[in-house]
Write a protein that holds these residues in place. Structure first.
Motif, short mmCIF file in Angstrom:
data_model
loop_
_atom_site.label_atom_id
_atom_site.label_comp_id
_atom_site.label_asym_id
_atom_site.label_seq_id
_atom_site.Cartn_x
_atom_site.Cartn_y
_atom_site.Cartn_z
N ASN A 180 18.49 4.51 2.33
CA ASN A 180 19.08 3.76 3.44
C ASN A 180 20.54 4.16 3.56
N LEU A 186 24.24 4.40 6.02
CA LEU A 186 24.99 3.89 7.18
C LEU A 186 24.92 4.94 8.28
N ASP A 187 24.64 4.52 9.49
CA ASP A 187 24.55 5.49 10.58
C ASP A 187 25.96 5.84 11.07
N SER A 227 18.69 4.22 15.55
CA SER A 227 19.12 2.90 15.07
C SER A 227 20.45 2.57 15.71
N ASN A 228 20.96 1.38 15.42
CA ASN A 228 22.25 0.99 15.99
C ASN A 228 23.37 1.59 15.15
N GLU A 263 24.87 0.58 11.43
CA GLU A 263 23.88 -0.15 10.60
C GLU A 263 23.25 0.77 9.58
N THR A 299 20.20 2.59 7.98
CA THR A 299 18.91 3.03 8.53
C THR A 299 18.21 3.95 7.53
#
Ligand SMILES: NC(=O)C1=CN([C@@H]2O[C@H](COP(=O)(O)OP(=O)(O)OC[C@H]3O[C@@H](n4cnc5c(N)ncnc54)[C@H](OP(=O)(O)O)[C@@H]3O)[C@@H](O)[C@H]2O)C=CC1
Ligand SMILES: N[C@@H](CC=O)C(=O)O
Length: 441
Positions: free
Chosen positions: A362, A364-365, A392-393, A396, A398
């Motif tokens: 996971n 951070l985008d 994804s946003n 966030e 992802t």
């Protein structure tokens, strides 16, 4: 045909014991004709006669079932079928029977993976034999194939689905959207699981079976505790789904390989992604499959029910008949096929085992995260095959999936430690082996 029956003693009247007594009772005439003499179950030892379910008593003659150990051990059976499981009392009873000159049939891989070397040696010393077809692959005669059918070959490797419970769970989860807990409960109700199902789901049962099969295949001695195992209990449904998007099914595999004759052996049990087009990907439910590569024969595969009352009873009863007929004991005495006849295996170090991997973390985008991860992998000589990220946003966390080309486990482990330490990465990275099998290797 001789009229004197061969007497059989059985310990344990659970799932498999019930199937074994039923086969002996209902097929008695066929078996007598096939091996030239009658065979009968003469004593069955249980913990408490009153607690044996009525349907399991149905095929047992009067006076045969007992919970009196003295009554059992003083009876004159020639073959002991051990179906109680475990490595405690089963070890004591099998040893006692071997020392008393009785042949053994067992389905107990835990016992053989731990004490096989000693027990096979004791059998040789006492001029009796141990038959153990049901210990690996349930009803599939894969041990007979390895020991006798492939004797002409140098075995280069083997891999397989060796646990019916785990394969049942994975099939029900992926094809019928059942939860892990529901699927496990069903596997227990159907009689596939061990008395302690942790042995199944942790991969320990597969590791025990792999140690037996690899010992036979490579003519070495490997104990179950030497096989590292990762089970299906650690799997996350999202990884199974990402794998499916990439064209893979998830299977719990035992794999063993030897690259050079008499060279070191690599053994491992873990959930693996296999391509949907591979034969092994199409093995579902409680079915098992074992693939063995021999230098002369090439690639072979053995398929069938890996767990359950009747498939397992099939292997157990066939073993008993092979002993009763006389040929099995002679072959056991004459040939050097069991681990007690061999040296301990030299094993490939865990960090040197090579494979492709699926990685999911996971992140951070934010710009540059993937570059940091790929740099860490590149520095460890791990090359990337594919990268997958869903939209994804921004800002966030992802999930990002990377698949690699062949990498050494040690390099991967140190890369994972560095990736997990990046401030843009949340939690642990998941790694799953991608197993690729050439059809001719
Ligand atoms: N089930 C399967 O599909 C397969 C099983 N096997 C192996 O076969 C063996 C038997 O498995 P399974 O039939 O499923 O197991 P179960 O737990 O159904 O049966 C074992 C039976 O042994 C009894 N038992 C335990 N200790 C003693 C003792 N000291 N004396 C007499 N009886 C005893 C148990 O009684 P109680 O219930 O009262 O404790 C139980 O009834 C195991 O080694 C297993 O690994 C191998 C291949 C497939
Ligand atoms: N619990 C085992 C039984 C056979 O060995 C399995 O599920 O495969």
């Amino acid at each position: 045909m001789s009229d004197k029956p061969i007497n059989i003693g059985i310990i344990g009247m659970g799932t498999v014991g019930g199937g074994v007594t039923e086969l002996f009772a209902t097929q008695a005439q066929t078996y007598a004709k096939r091996i030239g003499k009658p065979v009968q179950v003469s004593k069955v030892l249980v913990l408490n006669v009153a607690e044996v379910p009525a349907d399991r008593k149905e095929h047992i003659a009067d006076g045969v079932l007992t919970d009196n150990a003295d009554d059992f051990w003083s009876s004159d059976f020639e073959i002991l079928i051990e179906l109680m499981g475990g490595t405690g009392a089963a070890y004591t009873f099998v040893k006692k029977a071997l020392e008393a000159g009785k042949h053994i049939v067992t389905a107990n891989k835990a016992l053989l993976a731990k004490h096989g070397h000693e027990l096979f040696g004791l059998a040789h010393k006492n001029n009796v034999s141990i038959a153990f077809e049901a210990s690996c692959g349930g009803g599939i005669p894969c041990i007979t194939a390895l020991k006798y059918g492939l004797m002409a070959n140098q075995i280069g490797g083997l891999y397989g689905i060796l646990n019916g419970t785990c394969n049942y769970i994975l099939t029900e989860m992926t094809q019928k959207n059942k939860t892990y807990d529901v699927a496990l409960k069903e596997a227990q109700e159907k009689g596939f699981a061990e008395a302690d199902p942790y042995l199944d789901v942790s991969g320990a049962d597969t590791a025990q079976k792999l140690s037996i099969l690899a010992s036979l295949a490579f003519g070495v001695h490997i104990e179950g505790s030497q096989v590292e195992h990762i089970g299906v209990d650690i799997l996350d449904l999202q990884d199974i789904q990402f794998g499916a998007e990439l064209g893979y099914d998830i299977k719990l595999l035992g794999t063993a390989e030897r690259k050079e004759e008499n060279g070191p052996v690599s053994v491992k049990t873990q959930p693996c992604f296999v391509h949907k087009s591979d034969l092994i990907a199409n093995v579902h439910g409680p079915m098992n499959a074992l693939s063995v590569y021999g230098h002369a024969v090439g690639h072979t595969m053995y398929y069938g029910a890996g767990a359950g009352r009747y498939p397992t009873a099939s292997a157990v009863v066939s073993d008993a008949l092979n002993i009763a007929s006389g040929w099995y004991g002679a072959a056991f005495a004459q040939m050097n096929l069991t681990p007690d006849c061999n040296d301990p295996a030299e094993l490939v170090a865990k960090e040197d085992i090579e494979s492709r991997y699926y990685l999911r973390f996971n992140a951070l985008d934010v710009p540059g995260v993937i570059a940091k991860v790929t740099t860490i992998l590149g520095n460890k000589d791990i090359s990337i095959a594919a990268v997958m990220q869903h939209e994804s946003n921004p800002g966030e966390f992802t999930p990002i999936v990377i698949t690699t080309h062949d990498a050494k486990q040690g390099d991967l482990d140190s890369a994972i430690t560095e990736i997990e330490a990046l401030k843009e990465i949340d939690g642990n990275l998941v790694s799953i082996r991608i197993a690729e099998f050439a059809s001719d290797s």
